[in-house]
Design an enzyme around this catalytic site. Structure first.
Site, PDB file in Angstrom:
ATOM      1  N   ASP A 142       0.819  -1.217   0.000  1.00  0.00           N
ATOM      2  CA  ASP A 142       0.000   0.000   0.000  1.00  0.00           C
ATOM      3  C   ASP A 142       0.851   1.264   0.000  1.00  0.00           C
ATOM      4  O   ASP A 142       2.007   1.264   0.407  1.00  0.00           O
ATOM      5  CB  ASP A 142      -0.967   0.006   1.187  1.00  0.00           C
ATOM      6  CG  ASP A 142      -0.278  -0.207   2.524  1.00  0.00           C
ATOM      7  OD1 ASP A 142       0.761  -0.911   2.567  1.00  0.00           O
ATOM      8  OD2 ASP A 142      -0.760   0.336   3.531  1.00  0.00           O
ATOM      9  N   ARG A 175      19.540  -7.219  12.545  1.00  0.00           N
ATOM     10  CA  ARG A 175      20.023  -7.526  13.898  1.00  0.00           C
ATOM     11  C   ARG A 175      19.106  -8.550  14.542  1.00  0.00           C
ATOM     12  O   ARG A 175      17.896  -8.548  14.311  1.00  0.00           O
ATOM     13  CB  ARG A 175      20.080  -6.271  14.753  1.00  0.00           C
ATOM     14  CG  ARG A 175      18.724  -5.730  15.088  1.00  0.00           C
ATOM     15  CD  ARG A 175      18.764  -4.303  15.665  1.00  0.00           C
ATOM     16  NE  ARG A 175      19.795  -4.103  16.614  1.00  0.00           N
ATOM     17  CZ  ARG A 175      19.613  -3.866  17.921  1.00  0.00           C
ATOM     18  NH1 ARG A 175      18.374  -3.836  18.411  1.00  0.00           N
ATOM     19  NH2 ARG A 175      20.600  -3.654  18.726  1.00  0.00           N
ATOM     20  N   GLU A 213      -0.397  -2.210   5.232  1.00  0.00           N
ATOM     21  CA  GLU A 213       0.594  -2.181   6.307  1.00  0.00           C
ATOM     22  C   GLU A 213       0.555  -0.829   6.991  1.00  0.00           C
ATOM     23  O   GLU A 213       0.751  -0.725   8.201  1.00  0.00           O
ATOM     24  CB  GLU A 213       2.005  -2.460   5.735  1.00  0.00           C
ATOM     25  CG  GLU A 213       3.101  -2.620   6.793  1.00  0.00           C
ATOM     26  CD  GLU A 213       3.683  -1.304   7.263  1.00  0.00           C
ATOM     27  OE1 GLU A 213       4.206  -1.241   8.380  1.00  0.00           O
ATOM     28  OE2 GLU A 213       3.613  -0.314   6.498  1.00  0.00           O
ATOM     29  N   GLU A 214       0.282   0.228   6.231  1.00  0.00           N
ATOM     30  CA  GLU A 214       0.309   1.589   6.792  1.00  0.00           C
ATOM     31  C   GLU A 214      -0.814   1.814   7.796  1.00  0.00           C
ATOM     32  O   GLU A 214      -0.743   2.750   8.583  1.00  0.00           O
ATOM     33  CB  GLU A 214       0.249   2.633   5.673  1.00  0.00           C
ATOM     34  CG  GLU A 214       1.433   2.591   4.708  1.00  0.00           C
ATOM     35  CD  GLU A 214       2.757   3.009   5.364  1.00  0.00           C
ATOM     36  OE1 GLU A 214       2.743   3.481   6.509  1.00  0.00           O
ATOM     37  OE2 GLU A 214       3.814   2.850   4.718  1.00  0.00           O
TER      38      GLU A 214
END
Lengths: 404, 404, 404, 404
Positions: free
Chosen positions: D68, D175, D135-136
């Site tokens: 998106d 990480r 996702e936003e």
């Protein structure tokens, strides 16, 4: 022991003295050091004391304790609580309290010196005991150095020191590298125009100017510093006006800025000054604010190799579980100046001063922040035992590590 | 005249005394009144003085002058500027200054009494001279009344008084009805939690709480009071902290609230208290703020008929052009209590104290607000002449209006 | 009457149109005026309408009604409440409502014209009916004048107009001299720098900049305007951002400034601009804010002599008790431009639109502010009767006063 | 390669779609996946796409890309800049832009799938390609899971994904442990009372309420969070009002809260809610604010063992110098839900999208913050090459690590 350290601590606690006014404390410390056989010089950097114990060939260790108290009115309710008052630099009468534990620092130092004197056959070198004034103004170490401390006394090979803190008593906290933050103290005068409280339009109200400035300064940390970086902008004092119906001509703010990473100093200072000036403009001030630097403290950075040696010695003395990495502190110290000026390693550590059971209970209840008073709080109180004993031993162990 | 009024004024100006500490001023005034033949009582309402001149049948006129000075450090640069200092009620050493002209009030009163004594054959009745303390705390009139002033001395038929103000000297300002505002003084203590300046999260920062409160209080006038109504909310003093690296445990605010329309009092007080409490909640304060009323002053409302009589007398004495309606003042006075308690008319007026040429120039340049210092400013300065003479004459004319 | 004014009002209320979009309303008004025999010109100043009724020798009276509605979503719950929506100048879809009563203005005007036509044998002169657009943008009168209204139609000898207001229905409020305030509308764009909501330090946060600006703007009224003067600084709209996790690049503020005394305009504008610029500096903005003037409205000042005549006529028609001095309004109008440009007297009055019993009850309970919705509120509702009848009669009476 | 990835990226960039409106993007991705031989299911979680490539025995790897775009008006000036507009969930027309690089995510995923298909003889197992919407809004992963993704398709043994970021192109940042922050999105409605802009006292001004709230929210981070802890409180959107002369009835704030340490969530939420409620009280609001949770995102925590494997593979592929520990990000992701719901390891990494020379120059000039646009900025621009190639390779390398 022949010196009654508990009595000494209680006496110092009952008789706190403000920065650069520590004449009684200095005299007591000097008296003990002389009694223990050290060569003592008083009035180094106004009220500082230096005692030298030359004990044969070997390294020179400077062991430093600070001795000033704070303009805080004690509320601990302790039997030996301070009721002292004094006049602060701005002429106001204030309560005075050892709210930062420097009474314990001096006590532990005297105890450690007694121990080192007692065991002088076991080590060799020179111990220089530094009883420093005015740490709370960030000015005492500089004053002693400016008074020739490095030239008038044996130059150090290492500088050590310790600070009591709201850990469980029995614990030592130390880490190589950054241990405490760099700090600047600013005194700001906002210039308005005074007048009658009923005629605000004929004034430039410095109370509103100060309030707006304080609110805007919050955004330096909340918006302008990278969330990954650690910075603190505290307005510790705000003062304006004498009476409700007079709009005063000016207001003062006292700021404490902290940044463990010295690279942040310039950026934060620039932002803080920008905000202060712009808020004066928003008020239509006719004059720019006056911004005075009260003190500039370096970050307290422990030498890696020396700290490793001291830490190993602590572990041997107190057990591994009692020696922790306390993380970086946002508080600041001026002890660094001794090591920086001399170009030698520094080892500075913390030791606990809270009853371990009380501390553990607070942790379990998630009430550490509200129940365990921190340094500078009017409720700050150090558990006398075993804090004295651990402080004496820590100093002794560290000194011996470098003197053996 | 045999009394040197200029010397008296300069002496009073040089020796200002804070509210309820006016012992020297009271003694000087009492001495003059006694010398002029009045029956004098001292220590009425702590430091107040009442002098009675019974001069045959007729009405009783109370003429009141207030005598206290302010905790302001004089910056006028006058040759006779005050350098006095003293201790305010909170124990702080402060500069003291007659920044509200009460020195001139006492001077003009002594001159007027001398004149009324000299012309005693021309009038009949009783003059009661009231030298009042602590007007600036809004407490002096109440103290004299609580000390039995109305019972111990001839009860008034009318109360008169005057205030020097930044008009051109030579002008009188007076109006029937509302002349000055009602006022409340509040002392607020905001309760936070203190701690080290580097550990804000372990504290409840009262400096930020105070700043947010000051900013929010601005909205009471800007948003919540009808723009047609007149109200003032001033925070005249803000105090917290002793040192930049200690977050203090509390902050204080001193507020002055003004409303010529007493109907606004309750509404504004409610809004102010709502803001103060809510801002403490926003800070997560564990305790509600403490809000103490320092004083409550009524509106100063001139009796219509008596003021019409006095105004006519002023016009006859000074010329129509020199007697103006000054409009409603946002300042407040406690003189009303004498008239309210006695249930008699009040006439209270202003007289000018600024060099007329300087005033006219400022008007022409639209610099009145910036160049003509108002009452309570450290730059407030009264032109000695003709202010003394006009003040003496105004009091004499008004007293004679009611005594003839 | 042959025109059903209640039906007309309800129709207009149900079909509100935003400023300069009043095509339906204009067509309806034009239709009625034509039916009544006036010579009608449409599209004067975009959507304005002018109708001329030449009725022999005599003065020319301009009677003006404004017709636009507001971007407010109606919440009155009335059976004939508006559900209209539209696109505002910034492209947003908004609810539309006659929240200022212009529907009643047009209705009363049509009714009055009908009455004046019916009684045309009783008077002589020229009636010019002005149906004005875009009063809410302060732009409609100017648009009609710029479109040549004074040259294309008979020039006025007097301009009259009226506004419905939350008085009890049946009452007329009118006063000579200042009747409504001068006003400026400002559109401000604050320029920051956008970025991710999790990285504030890489942005210049315009939301915080806008918030600080709004808070600081409160001090213009609370501190910088003489409490005796009337001024209002309202931020009616604030907009920034599209999503919680994006810090936007800019923020907008829409300000409405009011000052009945036009002498305050320059001072307040200067202070407002100073605050806006300084707060951008405090944020470290790289660009000054953009400040655009949306409209500048003069004070609405009633001509003394003409208003005296109209007031006398109102008293004769409605009874003395129903004609009051409403005081100065902080609201603003652009009707003045017609009279100012023509250099002729203006008479502008208010008439009540609230059920008198409901109003009296609210007064008794001190709930006027909370229960009687004001103009521009989504709850604003005009009592249809007798508001229409009184509005028709007031316009007729005033027109006849100048036309007879 | 047969697919023109540059053309695909430019096409996606030119045609951005808001969250849950990604129908065109989904169709394009589904088409490519089908062309490459995967079994494709569309409309999983509204607009999501899942493609399955079963390639023999072995582990199941879910590789996720989000698709998106954001309501940001592009200002990059790129030849292929977006000019798209759309309607956001509140009905406003907004510009749309791939300001977070999801166009690149989809492009790199298609390229990686092509490569994995091409080399299918070299590995064994099942690849599940997840093209996620929204996702936003922090809602897309949840929507796909709620739509049965784990049950309808082969369950994962590991979840992998990547995000383009303003590193130098060519670099990989990864990480073990905490990689991105937990986050909450709040939508707040402040309830005031509307009215005319000239009558603020008859309203409860929500613009001032909102501004005071924003200013006070700054103190949560500046005063109430331990300076050692990382937390962000951003008000990304503030909206109130339609017009300068109407005081609106309510204001909205959209907040984004971040805390890498999920233990902070409850504390920060509590403080934020306390401030919002108290500021409404300070305004005298009659109704508490409405606080709605828009989304709640977990911290993105990389599995230690799986991340070690992927990191080793990256080092082998890109060289040690190009694989860094990027530190903890304050941004947030919903990719975690796939791994958390399935109870399997997550590996999520960043790859650089900035021209390395431009980046190095900015570092040298200390202008990274001002010159390198971050995700969500209207200036955010990804260097097409070698970003596509590195993204394809990184996905391929990581997938192969777990599929071999």
């Amino acid at each position: 022991m022949t010196i009654d350290l508990e009595a000494l601590f209680i006496d110092l606690h009952r008789n706190p003295e403000l920065s650069f006014q520590e004449t009684r404390t200095a005299a007591i410390a000097a008296g003990h050091l002389r009694d223990l056989g050290l060569e003592v010089t008083e009035a180094v950097g106004r009220t500082g004391v230096i005692g030298v114990l030359a004990n044969g060939e070997g390294p020179v260790v400077w062991a430093r304790a600070d001795m000033d108290a704070l303009p805080v009115t004690e509320q601990t309710g302790l039997a030996y609580a301070s009721t002292a008052t004094g006049i602060d630099p701005e002429g106001h009468e204030v309560g005075i309290m050892h709210a930062c534990g420097h009474d314990m620092h001096v006590t532990a130092m005297i105890g450690a010196v007694e121990e080192l004197v007692r065991t002088r056959n076991e080590w060799s070198g020179t111990l220089v005991v530094v009883i420093q004034p005015a740490e709370e103004y960030g000015a005492g170490a500089r004053a002693m150095l400016d008074d020739g401390a490095l030239d008038r006394f044996p130059r150090p090979d290492v500088v050590i020191g310790q600070h009591v803190t709201p850990f469980p008593a029995g614990m030592i906290g130390v880490r190589p590298g950054p241990q405490m933050s760099a700090s600047d103290g600013l005194h700001v005068v906002l210039h308005g125009r005074g007048g009658h409280g009923s005629r605000p339009h004929s004034t430039i109200d410095p109370v509103v100017m100060a309030a707006a400035t304080v609110m805007r300064l919050q955004t330096v940390v909340s918006r302008e510093v990278d969330p990954h970086d650690l910075a603190v902008v505290t307005v510790g004092a705000i003062h304006a006006g004498t009476k409700n119906n007079i709009i005063p001509a000016e207001a003062t703010l006292d700021l404490s800025l902290r940044y463990p990473d010295e690279a942040l100093r310039e950026k934060v200072l620039e932002k803080v000054e920008r905000v202060i000036k712009a808020e004066a403009m928003a008020s239509g001030a006719l004059e720019d604010p006056t911004i005075e630097t009260l003190h500039t403290l370096p970050a307290t950075i422990n030498d890696a190799a020396a700290t490793e040696r001291a830490t190993a010695a602590f572990r041997a003395a107190f057990g591994d579980a009692n020696v922790i990495d306390p993380g970086l502190f946002t508080g600041s110290e001026d002890v660094s100046w001794f090591a920086r000026d001399a170009g030698v390693p520094l080892v500075f550590w913390f030791w606990g001063g809270v009853d371990p059971v009380r501390y553990a209970t607070a942790v379990a209840n998630d009430t550490v922040d509200s129940e365990i008073a921190t340094n500078h709080s009017p409720f700050f109180a150090v558990e006398i035992h075993p804090t004295i004993e651990v402080g004496v031993q820590a100093l002794t162990v560290a000194a011996r590590e470098f003197l053996d």
